[in-house]
Design an enzyme around this catalytic site. Structure first.
Site, PDB file in Angstrom:
ATOM      1  N   LEU A  39       0.855  -1.190   0.000  1.00 46.73           N
ATOM      2  CA  LEU A  39       0.000   0.000   0.000  1.00 46.73           C
ATOM      3  C   LEU A  39       0.891   1.241   0.000  1.00 46.73           C
ATOM      4  N   THR A  42       4.493   3.382  -5.363  1.00 48.69           N
ATOM      5  CA  THR A  42       5.852   3.885  -5.595  1.00 48.69           C
ATOM      6  C   THR A  42       6.143   5.024  -4.619  1.00 48.69           C
ATOM      7  N   ALA A 118      -3.809  -8.259  -9.549  1.00 45.92           N
ATOM      8  CA  ALA A 118      -5.049  -8.358 -10.329  1.00 45.92           C
ATOM      9  C   ALA A 118      -4.713  -8.634 -11.789  1.00 45.92           C
ATOM     10  N   GLY A 184      17.676  14.100 -14.652  1.00 47.51           N
ATOM     11  CA  GLY A 184      16.296  14.535 -14.417  1.00 47.51           C
ATOM     12  C   GLY A 184      16.052  14.591 -12.922  1.00 47.51           C
ATOM     13  N   TYR A 185      14.784  14.411 -12.542  1.00 46.94           N
ATOM     14  CA  TYR A 185      14.412  14.492 -11.125  1.00 46.94           C
ATOM     15  C   TYR A 185      15.229  13.519 -10.272  1.00 46.94           C
ATOM     16  N   GLU A 205      24.177  12.986 -19.017  1.00 48.50           N
ATOM     17  CA  GLU A 205      22.843  13.405 -19.466  1.00 48.50           C
ATOM     18  C   GLU A 205      22.855  13.568 -20.983  1.00 48.50           C
ATOM     19  N   ALA A 269      18.519   6.483 -14.329  1.00 48.06           N
ATOM     20  CA  ALA A 269      17.297   7.252 -14.034  1.00 48.06           C
ATOM     21  C   ALA A 269      16.953   8.062 -15.276  1.00 48.06           C
ATOM     22  N   HIS A 443       7.102  38.618   8.318  1.00 46.45           N
ATOM     23  CA  HIS A 443       8.525  38.936   8.231  1.00 46.45           C
ATOM     24  C   HIS A 443       9.259  38.300   9.409  1.00 46.45           C
TER      25      HIS A 443
HETATM   26  P1  FAD Z   1       2.067   4.034  -8.031  1.00 47.47           P
HETATM   27  O1  FAD Z   1       2.476   4.841  -6.860  1.00 47.47           O
HETATM   28  O2  FAD Z   1       3.141   3.485  -8.896  1.00 47.47           O
HETATM   29  O3  FAD Z   1       1.167   2.865  -7.475  1.00 47.47           O
HETATM   30  C1  FAD Z   1       0.693   1.853  -8.288  1.00 47.47           C
HETATM   31  C2  FAD Z   1       0.434   0.632  -7.430  1.00 47.47           C
HETATM   32  O4  FAD Z   1      -0.263  -0.326  -8.204  1.00 47.47           O
HETATM   33  C3  FAD Z   1       1.688  -0.058  -6.933  1.00 47.47           C
HETATM   34  O5  FAD Z   1       1.634  -0.194  -5.536  1.00 47.47           O
HETATM   35  C4  FAD Z   1       1.680  -1.425  -7.627  1.00 47.47           C
HETATM   36  O6  FAD Z   1       2.206  -2.458  -6.813  1.00 47.47           O
HETATM   37  C5  FAD Z   1       0.199  -1.612  -7.859  1.00 47.47           C
HETATM   38  N1  FAD Z   1      -0.121  -2.492  -8.984  1.00 47.47           N
HETATM   39  C6  FAD Z   1       0.313  -2.389 -10.267  1.00 47.47           C
HETATM   40  N2  FAD Z   1      -0.245  -3.339 -11.036  1.00 47.47           N
HETATM   41  C7  FAD Z   1      -1.055  -4.043 -10.227  1.00 47.47           C
HETATM   42  C8  FAD Z   1      -1.892  -5.180 -10.425  1.00 47.47           C
HETATM   43  N3  FAD Z   1      -2.022  -5.741 -11.622  1.00 47.47           N
HETATM   44  N4  FAD Z   1      -2.560  -5.680  -9.366  1.00 47.47           N
HETATM   45  C9  FAD Z   1      -2.431  -5.126  -8.139  1.00 47.47           C
HETATM   46  N5  FAD Z   1      -1.648  -4.072  -7.890  1.00 47.47           N
HETATM   47  C10 FAD Z   1      -0.977  -3.529  -8.923  1.00 47.47           C
HETATM   48  N6  FAD Z   1       6.208  12.438  -7.232  1.00 47.47           N
HETATM   49  C11 FAD Z   1       5.963  13.594  -6.583  1.00 47.47           C
HETATM   50  O7  FAD Z   1       4.889  14.176  -6.766  1.00 47.47           O
HETATM   51  N7  FAD Z   1       6.883  14.138  -5.731  1.00 47.47           N
HETATM   52  C12 FAD Z   1       8.074  13.540  -5.489  1.00 47.47           C
HETATM   53  O8  FAD Z   1       8.872  14.063  -4.708  1.00 47.47           O
HETATM   54  C13 FAD Z   1       8.354  12.327  -6.143  1.00 47.47           C
HETATM   55  N8  FAD Z   1       9.512  11.677  -5.936  1.00 47.47           N
HETATM   56  C14 FAD Z   1       9.741  10.482  -6.547  1.00 47.47           C
HETATM   57  C15 FAD Z   1      10.957   9.848  -6.311  1.00 47.47           C
HETATM   58  C16 FAD Z   1      11.232   8.635  -6.929  1.00 47.47           C
HETATM   59  C17 FAD Z   1      12.550   7.950  -6.644  1.00 47.47           C
HETATM   60  C18 FAD Z   1      10.272   8.057  -7.794  1.00 47.47           C
HETATM   61  C19 FAD Z   1      10.545   6.734  -8.456  1.00 47.47           C
HETATM   62  C20 FAD Z   1       9.075   8.687  -8.045  1.00 47.47           C
HETATM   63  C21 FAD Z   1       8.803   9.912  -7.431  1.00 47.47           C
HETATM   64  N9  FAD Z   1       7.607  10.586  -7.656  1.00 47.47           N
HETATM   65  C22 FAD Z   1       7.375  11.791  -7.025  1.00 47.47           C
HETATM   66  C23 FAD Z   1       6.577  10.062  -8.557  1.00 47.47           C
HETATM   67  C24 FAD Z   1       5.447   9.395  -7.740  1.00 47.47           C
HETATM   68  O9  FAD Z   1       5.985   8.365  -6.943  1.00 47.47           O
HETATM   69  C25 FAD Z   1       4.389   8.827  -8.688  1.00 47.47           C
HETATM   70  O10 FAD Z   1       3.946   9.864  -9.549  1.00 47.47           O
HETATM   71  C26 FAD Z   1       3.207   8.284  -7.923  1.00 47.47           C
HETATM   72  O11 FAD Z   1       3.589   7.262  -7.033  1.00 47.47           O
HETATM   73  C27 FAD Z   1       2.153   7.738  -8.900  1.00 47.47           C
HETATM   74  O12 FAD Z   1       1.080   7.233  -8.194  1.00 47.47           O
HETATM   75  P2  FAD Z   1       0.138   6.084  -8.826  1.00 47.47           P
HETATM   76  O13 FAD Z   1      -0.900   5.837  -7.794  1.00 47.47           O
HETATM   77  O14 FAD Z   1      -0.269   6.486 -10.175  1.00 47.47           O
HETATM   78  O15 FAD Z   1       1.095   4.829  -9.008  1.00 47.47           O
HETATM   79  P1  NAD Z   2      13.081  12.419 -15.804  1.00 46.92           P
HETATM   80  O1  NAD Z   2      12.227  12.426 -16.991  1.00 46.92           O
HETATM   81  O2  NAD Z   2      12.899  13.465 -14.760  1.00 46.92           O
HETATM   82  O3  NAD Z   2      14.612  12.539 -16.259  1.00 46.92           O
HETATM   83  C1  NAD Z   2      15.199  11.635 -17.121  1.00 46.92           C
HETATM   84  C2  NAD Z   2      16.457  12.284 -17.679  1.00 46.92           C
HETATM   85  O4  NAD Z   2      17.195  11.297 -18.361  1.00 46.92           O
HETATM   86  C3  NAD Z   2      16.153  13.402 -18.668  1.00 46.92           C
HETATM   87  O5  NAD Z   2      16.921  14.530 -18.342  1.00 46.92           O
HETATM   88  C4  NAD Z   2      16.553  12.785 -20.012  1.00 46.92           C
HETATM   89  O6  NAD Z   2      17.015  13.759 -20.932  1.00 46.92           O
HETATM   90  C5  NAD Z   2      17.659  11.841 -19.585  1.00 46.92           C
HETATM   91  N1  NAD Z   2      17.891  10.714 -20.479  1.00 46.92           N
HETATM   92  C6  NAD Z   2      16.982   9.959 -21.134  1.00 46.92           C
HETATM   93  N2  NAD Z   2      17.592   8.965 -21.827  1.00 46.92           N
HETATM   94  C7  NAD Z   2      18.919   9.095 -21.578  1.00 46.92           C
HETATM   95  C8  NAD Z   2      20.076   8.375 -21.996  1.00 46.92           C
HETATM   96  N3  NAD Z   2      19.976   7.282 -22.776  1.00 46.92           N
HETATM   97  N4  NAD Z   2      21.278   8.794 -21.558  1.00 46.92           N
HETATM   98  C9  NAD Z   2      21.388   9.882 -20.759  1.00 46.92           C
HETATM   99  N5  NAD Z   2      20.326  10.599 -20.333  1.00 46.92           N
HETATM  100  C10 NAD Z   2      19.118  10.214 -20.732  1.00 46.92           C
HETATM  101  O7  NAD Z   2      12.981  10.938 -15.190  1.00 46.92           O
HETATM  102  P2  NAD Z   2      13.431  10.329 -13.802  1.00 46.92           P
HETATM  103  O8  NAD Z   2      14.446  11.198 -13.145  1.00 46.92           O
HETATM  104  O9  NAD Z   2      13.752   8.907 -14.073  1.00 46.92           O
HETATM  105  O10 NAD Z   2      12.104  10.401 -12.958  1.00 46.92           O
HETATM  106  C11 NAD Z   2      10.936   9.713 -13.419  1.00 46.92           C
HETATM  107  C12 NAD Z   2       9.699  10.453 -13.046  1.00 46.92           C
HETATM  108  O11 NAD Z   2       9.494  10.332 -11.653  1.00 46.92           O
HETATM  109  C13 NAD Z   2       9.778  11.955 -13.304  1.00 46.92           C
HETATM  110  O12 NAD Z   2       9.417  12.298 -14.598  1.00 46.92           O
HETATM  111  C14 NAD Z   2       8.800  12.489 -12.320  1.00 46.92           C
HETATM  112  O13 NAD Z   2       7.526  12.424 -12.911  1.00 46.92           O
HETATM  113  C15 NAD Z   2       8.884  11.514 -11.164  1.00 46.92           C
HETATM  114  N6  NAD Z   2       9.706  12.087 -10.068  1.00 46.92           N
HETATM  115  C16 NAD Z   2       9.312  13.249  -9.504  1.00 46.92           C
HETATM  116  C17 NAD Z   2      10.059  13.813  -8.488  1.00 46.92           C
HETATM  117  C18 NAD Z   2       9.594  15.096  -7.878  1.00 46.92           C
HETATM  118  O14 NAD Z   2       8.451  15.469  -8.116  1.00 46.92           O
HETATM  119  N7  NAD Z   2      10.419  15.765  -7.090  1.00 46.92           N
HETATM  120  C19 NAD Z   2      11.216  13.199  -8.053  1.00 46.92           C
HETATM  121  C20 NAD Z   2      11.601  12.005  -8.659  1.00 46.92           C
HETATM  122  C21 NAD Z   2      10.832  11.463  -9.664  1.00 46.92           C
END
Ligand code: FAD
Ligand code: NAD
Length: 464
Positions: A39, A42, A118, A184-185, A205, A269, A443
């Site tokens: 639960l 991600t 599922a 990226g992020y 990058e 990433a 302030h």
């Molecule tokens: P998810 O969070 O991916 O949840 C999907 C769920 O579905 C999972 O638990 C999975 O196990 C389950 N599932 C999938 N298929 C099935 C199935 N067939 N049956 C049952 N269960 C299933 N976003 C931000 O806004 N701010 C951030 O700071 C941020 N930081 C991030 C840092 C990292 C390292 C990463 C990887 C992502 C980050 N994100 C951030 C992105 C954020 O995590 C996602 O946008 C968000 O979790 C998406 O929510 P979701 O509910 O769509 O999917």
């Molecule tokens: P991203 O899209 O932020 O960055 C990916 C980067 O990889 C880009 O700059 C792209 O130009 C580069 N890239 C792509 N192919 C490449 C290659 N072959 N060689 C070198 N560089 C390459 O993706 P991410 O960092 O993997 O994060 C995934 C997603 O997770 C984000 O798009 C975001 O939606 C979410 N996320 C959000 C946060 C936040 O909100 N603070 C933090 C982490 C992740």
């Protein structure tokens, strides 16, 4: 086979799915949520929360290390040492508390949570294996919230020393040299954290700039900080694969020159893709937008009463977007009239300094054909920023020239993520420059920079 039925069936318990389930249950809809792994999805388990915990720990460690030999503040420590196992335990503790909280909220709301993967049968039923036994769950409404998964590189597949973000968040030991592919992020947030923990960090990058989705004026202070920290940036470069001895990665620059970069661990990433394969989704033959499930402004897919939210529906892949969509779908199913038409979805990057973008930038406003004014207020003129030893960065406002309607806010600087609430609120409420300029801001706070940016856009700045 055991058969269950429900009104709403949610596949996926991430921020999109669990929020939808809680809201639906609050509205009296019989709701079942199926989650295959954990639960919170991600976001809570291997994304937003653990990454921000690790970033915070790294910041604290760097602060202490910085005081060895004495700091400008008069703080002196003799030495610093990181107990990585304890750091990871602390981070895991936060995750456990939050995922436990989600489980409790679902239970309290009366959501039936089923643990298992599922598999879609058709638009009205899924099969889940629970305790070795198949269970078929039928529903009136099917909500797809399966999230996303990391993209891999064919030249550097995951495995061994090539890791994704989830692995990077739970290291057993720190690598001496980390190579990050993708600025990226994830690459920059985690790359910065690892550097602050003391690792040598190089970032490769493909684009000519870091964080290509942000404009260069905003990213300039981030690049300067990365360089100050000693992060090696290789922009406009592509990875070719591991070196012959396996201890390095071959990188080709924009001129076609190849070099080898030694690394003990490689964090790939390069983006994420909607999780559309492996669970029978294709049997529904939904309209797609590339790899993402296509939805309209009610999060309705091309099949009646089949809905999709969050990362499964593509960019922007952000937790707060998924949650807002989840709440909306629940309310629509309950009979309310809702559309997903936010004035802006804030984006925050938790680098050091942090970045925030809400609404339009000067460039995107011009591209949209809007005649806008913009103004910047630097944190070097903000008292609170100075007391935080952090006068790098600025707040920028973008507003229509004719009626001063604010269409965008951006900021770069320490802790500016917290300004995203004020930025988003002002845009959703249709604030004008005069509203932001005429609001008394406490302030000394960083928020005063928001008021000052608006004053500057009106041609009457007070502190610059
Ligand atoms: P998810 O969070 O991916 O949840 C999907 C769920 O579905 C999972 O638990 C999975 O196990 C389950 N599932 C999938 N298929 C099935 C199935 N067939 N049956 C049952 N269960 C299933 N976003 C931000 O806004 N701010 C951030 O700071 C941020 N930081 C991030 C840092 C990292 C390292 C990463 C990887 C992502 C980050 N994100 C951030 C992105 C954020 O995590 C996602 O946008 C968000 O979790 C998406 O929510 P979701 O509910 O769509 O999917
Ligand atoms: P991203 O899209 O932020 O960055 C990916 C980067 O990889 C880009 O700059 C792209 O130009 C580069 N890239 C792509 N192919 C490449 C290659 N072959 N060689 C070198 N560089 C390459 O993706 P991410 O960092 O993997 O994060 C995934 C997603 O997770 C984000 O798009 C975001 O939606 C979410 N996320 C959000 C946060 C936040 O909100 N603070 C933090 C982490 C992740």
């Amino acid at each position: 086979m055991q058969e269950l039925s429900t009104t709403l069936l949610v596949v996926g318990g991430g921020p999109g799915g669990y929020v939808a389930a809680i809201r639906a249950a609050q509205l009296g809809i019989a709701t079942t949520l199926v989650e295959g792994e954990a639960l919170g999805g991600t976001c809570l388990n291997v994304g937003c929360i653990p990454s921000k915990a690790l970033i915070h720990a790294a910041e604290e460690f760097e602060k202490v290390t910085h005081c060895i030999g004495g700091s400008a503040l008069g703080i002196r420590v003799e030495s610093s040492r990181l107990d990585l196992a304890q750091t990871v335990r602390w981070k895991d503790g936060i995750v456990k508390r939050l995922t436990g909280g989600v489980a409790a909220l679902l239970k309290r709301s009366g959501v039936n949570v089923v643990k298992g993967w599922a598999r879609i049968v058709d638009g009205k039923s899924v099969e889940v294996v629970v305790g070795g036994e198949p269970v078929r769950i039928g529903c009136e409404h099917l909500l797809l919230a399966a999230g996303s998964e990391p993209l891999s590189l064919p030249t550097l597949p995951f495995g061994g020393s090539v890791i994704d973000a989830a692995e990077a968040l739970s290291p057993e030991a720190l690598p001496e040299r980390l190579l990050v592919v993708g600025a990226g992020y994830i690459g920059l947030e985690l790359g910065t954290a690892y550097r602050k923990f003391g690792c040598e960090v190089s970032v490769v990058e493909a684009a000519p700039q870091v964080l290509p989705s942000y404009d260069e004026e905003l990213t300039r202070p981030v690049v300067a900080a990365l360089q100050r920290m000693g992060v090696h940036l290789h922009l406009g470069c592509s990875v070719q694969g591991p070196s012959a001895n396996g201890h390095a990665v071959r990188v080709r620059d924009a001129h076609g020159e190849e070099s080898e970069h030694e690394a003990d661990r490689v964090l790939v990433a390069v983006g994420r893709r909607p999780r559309t394969e492996g669970w029978g989704l294709e049997t529904l033959r939904l309209d797609m937008d590339g790899r993402a499930v296509r939805v309209d402004d009610q999060c309705s897919t091309s099949m009646r009463n089949v809905w999709a939210i969050g990362d499964l529906t593509g960019e922007p892949m952000l937790a707060h977007r998924a949650m807002a969509q989840g709440e909306l779908v629940a309310e629509i199913i309950a009979g309310q009239r809702r559309r997903f038409l936010p004035a802006a979805i804030p984006a925050v990057c938790f680098t050091d300094p942090e970045l925030v973008v809400v609404g339009m930038t000067p460039a995107s406003a011009a591209q949209a054909g809007l005649d806008c004014v913009d103004a910047v207020f630097p944190f070097s003129a903000n008292g609170r920023a100075m007391t935080l030893e952090s006068s790098v960065g600025f707040v920028r406002v973008v507003a229509r020239r004719d009626d001063h309607l604010i269409v965008g806010w951006q900021a770069v600087g320490r802790s500016v993520s917290e300004l995203s609430a004020a930025f988003s609120h002002s845009i959703e409420m249709g604030a004008r420059l005069e509203d932001a300029a005429g609001t008394i801001h406490a302030h000394p706070t960083l928020g005063e920079a928001l008021q000052e940016a608006a004053l500057r856009a009106l041609g009457r700045p007070l502190h610059v």
